[in-house]
Design a protein around this motif. Sequence first.
Motif, PDB file in Angstrom:
ATOM      1  N   LYS A 223       0.759  -7.703  -3.140  1.00  9.57           N
ATOM      2  CA  LYS A 223       1.572  -6.491  -3.022  1.00  9.57           C
ATOM      3  C   LYS A 223       2.818  -6.737  -2.209  1.00  9.57           C
ATOM      4  CE  LYS A 223      -1.747  -4.170  -0.350  1.00  9.57           C
ATOM      5  NZ  LYS A 223      -2.225  -3.033   0.425  1.00  9.57           N
ATOM      6  N   ARG A 224       3.730  -5.812  -2.323  1.00 12.73           N
ATOM      7  CA  ARG A 224       4.969  -5.929  -1.571  1.00 12.73           C
ATOM      8  C   ARG A 224       4.736  -5.492  -0.140  1.00 12.73           C
ATOM      9  NH1 ARG A 224      10.656  -5.149  -4.079  1.00 12.73           N
ATOM     10  NH2 ARG A 224      10.868  -6.797  -2.541  1.00 12.73           N
ATOM     11  N   HIS A 225       5.531  -6.085   0.755  1.00 14.46           N
ATOM     12  CA  HIS A 225       5.469  -5.704   2.162  1.00 14.46           C
ATOM     13  C   HIS A 225       5.822  -4.225   2.275  1.00 14.46           C
ATOM     14  CE1 HIS A 225       6.545  -5.664   6.440  1.00 14.46           C
ATOM     15  NE2 HIS A 225       5.790  -6.743   6.536  1.00 14.46           N
ATOM     16  N   GLU A 245      25.475   0.323  -4.774  1.00 18.87           N
ATOM     17  CA  GLU A 245      24.979  -0.466  -3.641  1.00 18.87           C
ATOM     18  C   GLU A 245      26.015  -1.474  -3.158  1.00 18.87           C
ATOM     19  OE1 GLU A 245      21.401  -2.785  -4.317  1.00 18.87           O
ATOM     20  OE2 GLU A 245      20.907  -2.677  -2.197  1.00 18.87           O
ATOM     21  N   ASN A 473       3.210  -9.325  10.282  1.00 17.61           N
ATOM     22  CA  ASN A 473       2.608 -10.027   9.160  1.00 17.61           C
ATOM     23  C   ASN A 473       1.158 -10.390   9.403  1.00 17.61           C
ATOM     24  OD1 ASN A 473       4.932 -10.275   7.279  1.00 17.61           O
ATOM     25  ND2 ASN A 473       5.832 -11.344   9.016  1.00 17.61           N
TER      26      ASN A 473
ATOM     27  N   GLU B 355      22.934  -0.951  -8.716  1.00 14.92           N
ATOM     28  CA  GLU B 355      22.291  -1.770  -7.692  1.00 14.92           C
ATOM     29  C   GLU B 355      22.962  -3.124  -7.619  1.00 14.92           C
ATOM     30  OE1 GLU B 355      17.705  -1.322  -7.103  1.00 14.92           O
ATOM     31  OE2 GLU B 355      18.145  -1.384  -9.227  1.00 14.92           O
ATOM     32  N   SER B 356      22.831  -3.775  -6.476  1.00 10.66           N
ATOM     33  CA  SER B 356      23.421  -5.110  -6.352  1.00 10.66           C
ATOM     34  C   SER B 356      22.536  -6.121  -7.086  1.00 10.66           C
ATOM     35  CB  SER B 356      23.524  -5.495  -4.888  1.00 10.66           C
ATOM     36  OG  SER B 356      22.247  -5.794  -4.382  1.00 10.66           O
ATOM     37  N   THR B 359      19.554  -7.363  -5.028  1.00  8.91           N
ATOM     38  CA  THR B 359      18.423  -6.438  -4.988  1.00  8.91           C
ATOM     39  C   THR B 359      17.574  -6.568  -6.240  1.00  8.91           C
ATOM     40  OG1 THR B 359      19.581  -4.860  -3.620  1.00  8.91           O
ATOM     41  CG2 THR B 359      17.819  -3.987  -4.994  1.00  8.91           C
ATOM     42  N   GLU B 362      15.636  -9.812  -6.181  1.00 13.84           N
ATOM     43  CA  GLU B 362      14.532  -9.756  -5.224  1.00 13.84           C
ATOM     44  C   GLU B 362      13.363  -8.965  -5.800  1.00 13.84           C
ATOM     45  OE1 GLU B 362      15.627  -8.623  -1.240  1.00 13.84           O
ATOM     46  OE2 GLU B 362      13.540  -8.268  -0.677  1.00 13.84           O
ATOM     47  N   ARG B 363      13.670  -7.882  -6.498  1.00 18.41           N
ATOM     48  CA  ARG B 363      12.605  -7.066  -7.075  1.00 18.41           C
ATOM     49  C   ARG B 363      11.886  -7.809  -8.196  1.00 18.41           C
ATOM     50  NH1 ARG B 363      15.244  -2.796  -9.142  1.00 18.41           N
ATOM     51  NH2 ARG B 363      15.372  -1.884  -7.078  1.00 18.41           N
ATOM     52  N   ALA B 366       9.612 -10.324  -6.753  1.00 13.85           N
ATOM     53  CA  ALA B 366       8.431  -9.676  -6.170  1.00 13.85           C
ATOM     54  C   ALA B 366       7.448  -9.275  -7.257  1.00 13.85           C
ATOM     55  CB  ALA B 366       8.846  -8.462  -5.346  1.00 13.85           C
ATOM     56  N   THR B 370       3.816 -10.870  -6.931  1.00 15.55           N
ATOM     57  CA  THR B 370       2.661 -10.005  -6.698  1.00 15.55           C
ATOM     58  C   THR B 370       1.721 -10.083  -7.898  1.00 15.55           C
ATOM     59  OG1 THR B 370       3.913  -8.109  -7.496  1.00 15.55           O
ATOM     60  CG2 THR B 370       3.789  -8.394  -5.118  1.00 15.55           C
ATOM     61  N   LEU B 375       0.938 -11.946  -1.496  1.00 16.02           N
ATOM     62  CA  LEU B 375       1.261 -10.891  -0.553  1.00 16.02           C
ATOM     63  C   LEU B 375       2.673 -11.131  -0.026  1.00 16.02           C
ATOM     64  CD1 LEU B 375      -0.605  -8.679   0.523  1.00 16.02           C
ATOM     65  CD2 LEU B 375      -1.298 -10.244   2.324  1.00 16.02           C
ATOM     66  N   GLU B 376       3.521 -10.113  -0.102  1.00 17.84           N
ATOM     67  CA  GLU B 376       4.880 -10.301   0.407  1.00 17.84           C
ATOM     68  C   GLU B 376       4.891 -10.172   1.928  1.00 17.84           C
ATOM     69  OE1 GLU B 376       9.464  -8.834  -0.383  1.00 17.84           O
ATOM     70  OE2 GLU B 376       7.894  -7.330  -0.339  1.00 17.84           O
ATOM     71  N   CYS B 377       5.607 -11.080   2.584  1.00 15.77           N
ATOM     72  CA  CYS B 377       5.764 -11.027   4.035  1.00 15.77           C
ATOM     73  C   CYS B 377       7.233 -10.797   4.350  1.00 15.77           C
ATOM     74  CB  CYS B 377       5.308 -12.330   4.677  1.00 15.77           C
ATOM     75  SG  CYS B 377       3.536 -12.557   4.492  1.00 15.77           S
TER      76      CYS B 377
END
Lengths: 487, 544
Positions: A223-225, A245, A473, B355-356, B359, B362-363, B366, B370, B375-377
């Motif tokens: 999952k995402r943070h 943005e 974390n 959106e940039s 972004t 990155e999505r 993710a 996932t 797990l994203e940190c």
Amino acid sequence: MNLQPHEAKLLKHLEDGVEKSVGQLVDELKMDQAAIVRASLTLNKEGFATTSEISGLIAIISAEGKNAIKYGLPETHLVNELKSGNKTIKNIKLKTIGIALGVAKSKGYVVIDKCILEATKKGLASLNTKENELILLEKINNDEKLEKSDLDILKSRKLADYTFKIVRKIKATKKGIDFAKNTTIKEEVSKLTPDLIKSGKWKDVILRKYNVEAPVATVHQGKRHFVSQATEYVRKIWLEMGFKEMTGPMIQTSFWNFDSLFVPQDHPAREMQDTFFLDLTGKLDNKFVKSIKKAHEEGIEYSSGWQYKWSRELAKKPVLRTHTTALSAQTLAQLKSDDLPAKYFAIGRCFRNEALDWKHLFEFNQVEGIVIDKDANFRHLLGYMKEFFGKLGFEKARFRPAYFPYTEMSMEVEVYHPKRKGWIELGGAGMFRPEVVKPLLGEDIPVLAWGPGFDRIIMDYYKIKDIRDLYKNDISQLRGMKQWMIG
Amino acid sequence: MPTVTLDKKTVLKLLGKKVSDEILKDRIPMLGTDLESISDTEIVVEIFPNRPDMLSEEGFARALSSFMDIKPGFVKYEIKKENSKVTVKNLPKTWPYAVCVIVRGLKLDDNKLRSIIQLQEKLGVTLLRKRKKGGIGLYPMDKITLPINFTSRPKEKIQFRPLEGKTIMKVNDILVNHPTGREYAHIISGWKNYPIFVDSSDVIMSMPPIINSHDVGKVTKDTKDVFVEATGTDLNILKIALNIMITTLADMGGTIYSLEMDYGTEKFRFPDFTPRKIKLDKNYIERLLGIELNDSKIKELLGNMGIGYKKGNALVPVYRADILHQIDIVEDIAVAYGYENFDEEIPKVATIASESKGTILERKIAEVMTGFGMLECKNYHITSDETLTTKMNVEKQQLIKPENPANIEYNTLRNNILPGLMKILSENTHNEYPQKLFETGDVIHFDKTSTTQTKENAHMSCVIADVNSDFSTIKAILESTLKSLDVKFSLKKAKHSSYIDGRIAEIKINGKNAGYVGEINPQVLNNWNLEIPVLAYEIDLSNL
């Protein structure tokens, strides 16, 4: 009539009408004894099978007994050794000499005189007859019943043992046989295998029912943070309202972080203890240096400026941005009048040189927004802020006057926390001063601007008390955290 | 921002009306001051740097009283003329200005004395920037004789008994051994001559901006008449600072006497309380605030901020430090109108959202990661040299370090993401394995061509700590990730001291190195106190 899988399986097995003991059935059906007995009881009740019980002494031949059947008794071996003449005990090569000597003596097959053994006539004669013990053992082997006295003879010689036992035997009745023949008996399986699915065999089996209420092991999903989840939502709010943005580097020259925003060079925010400066010398964007310098030193039209000597060198110093407002300044610098009206937002990490503790962090998230529109006014600023915090779940927002060097009006936004029953301060907003807008945009038109932090909102949502937990974390914390469910 | 503790009794008396705590709690924040607390005896407020005139009970009450419509309007002060001048000459270029004034007829008590000292100190910290821009001094008139001179001398020729000092001291002694001397010595360090005030009998009154003389520069509650000065680098700021001080003294009951400031070529009388005129454009105000106003309403609102109004002009009192432009008057009008009284509105302006690219990337990453159960940190951008270098078993490298970090263990900007993920693994050895983590974020490198001499690249990294995985596991995930992102790449045998030799490959995108994939070197695992094999990759996303 509906039989349970075990019962059906047993009945099917007995379809040929042969009576079978439970022990046999255990071997043949690979079912445990208790299951067979339970199933047989039902079959009995339904009249599908009869059960008979035989009780009695059951003999079990020992290893020695099995040897005796195969090779003869020890005493017979001893007599055999002495057939050709007397021998001393030492000269007899017989493993079982101890037992052989004892039995042979008591049976009167041998005599012993000063360590010399001699076979008697009776002994020699015994070689031509079958010993009683062997006869009894063979009877057992042939499933013949023995008297207890005979069994005791064998037991005393450790050739066999016996116990009292009930043997349960099951036999299908005619009704049972007919039923079995007319019924497809389904096998019970626990695992649905690809083979079952593909071959269609799944139709012939019963899939075992599970205890669906029993506890299971936890599964960890990817999952995402949670900070990313919150950020995504904040981004969504501005996108829905038609904002573009903005992005840009975290390291900025002091020029973009401070000077372009009309923060005087001796402003306390520019002091070392609050800001992360880098030991580097940056370069200035000459296009704007002149106009910004003038705004600081003598102001723009109708403004007195800060009235001091502006230093190029100080403006060159790179800094970890203290606010995302640096991005707004850069955006203003790039806009052309054709682009207006325009609305921009940014979400980004900012920095302040602060000692770490439960309520202070040296990195924080800011959400930045600007609206550049000749018709924009103060009431619109309040409207955008109210809408934004409303979408974050805070229905009541209030605004009070504040001070920032680059905005006028300036305000702090507070929202009412319904659970805590109090107002919480969430950040600043305002309208950029003409001294900021004019040098960057070339004309003085209203620019609404805001830059509240939203770490406090994230902490509130996830019930985090210690701000350091945002980036701790801890894997079990991350695994266990709920999703961001607003929006 | 300075926090001041105000005597509640004095404030209420100056307000001129009985006001409940509830009303104070409601009104004080809406004037633009952060109310910290209010008790039976004290009001603690944080004064924003634009309103240094509110740093004393008198200034605070003056502003609040007009804001609450108790005593609205421009406050006039009487100024009498003192027939004396202050000569300003031979000053270092680094400290050229002084303004001076006399206030007579004060009736001081402990409370007023405390208020004066607090104001002097807070003005020094804020408006005068910790005395770097200037300092303020007060002297009992009965200890000095007019006329006064502001001049400078070499340090050998200066000695006096500093405030609260026991004996006469030389300059070096004051700068080293006197607490106030020590605190401000850096301001005058390296100067040839030091500025001093001397009276007509050549008695040294003070050495600005460091300290006054104990003998002639200490005001007590018996002092009736004071000589007040401000010296420093910015004449305009000095005038405002001194105006704030003397209007406070006048509110205490004193009468202001102006002095002639004689700079040789230029002479002027101080103070001059003629208000600054700022022409107001009614359309501009209405347009910015989104409300309709008429002349009398503008006059009324300005009156609630202590600002006068005459024929389309705002008359700004001389103690206001924050009025640079008409916009500052607009804000005062808005504050007086009450931020709570504006109707919020969202205009119907059609603009297209977007959106940039960063972004979006990155999505997408993710989503892919996932999907692998990762797990994203999220880590800080500021980490330590040790984390990036020694712990990762790499050679000493050129890293970017912020100056004077408040946290010693966070001293370096990250140049890779993987070390942060390794740190997370080392802090989570008590948690269930396998642990599969990823992070996307910016890393920082030197770049001479950039205006900040640095560049920031988006990177992503992932780690798998698992006894049952090996190089093929991580390679499979890397390949699957890049294919999902539609990136063409190749893997080449490589060497990297963080990874096991023979179990590491270089990731090439468009023929360039874009990162590494492999099994982490057991030495690195030992450094991080990890007992489980770790597989990792890191990719520079900036060239995708």
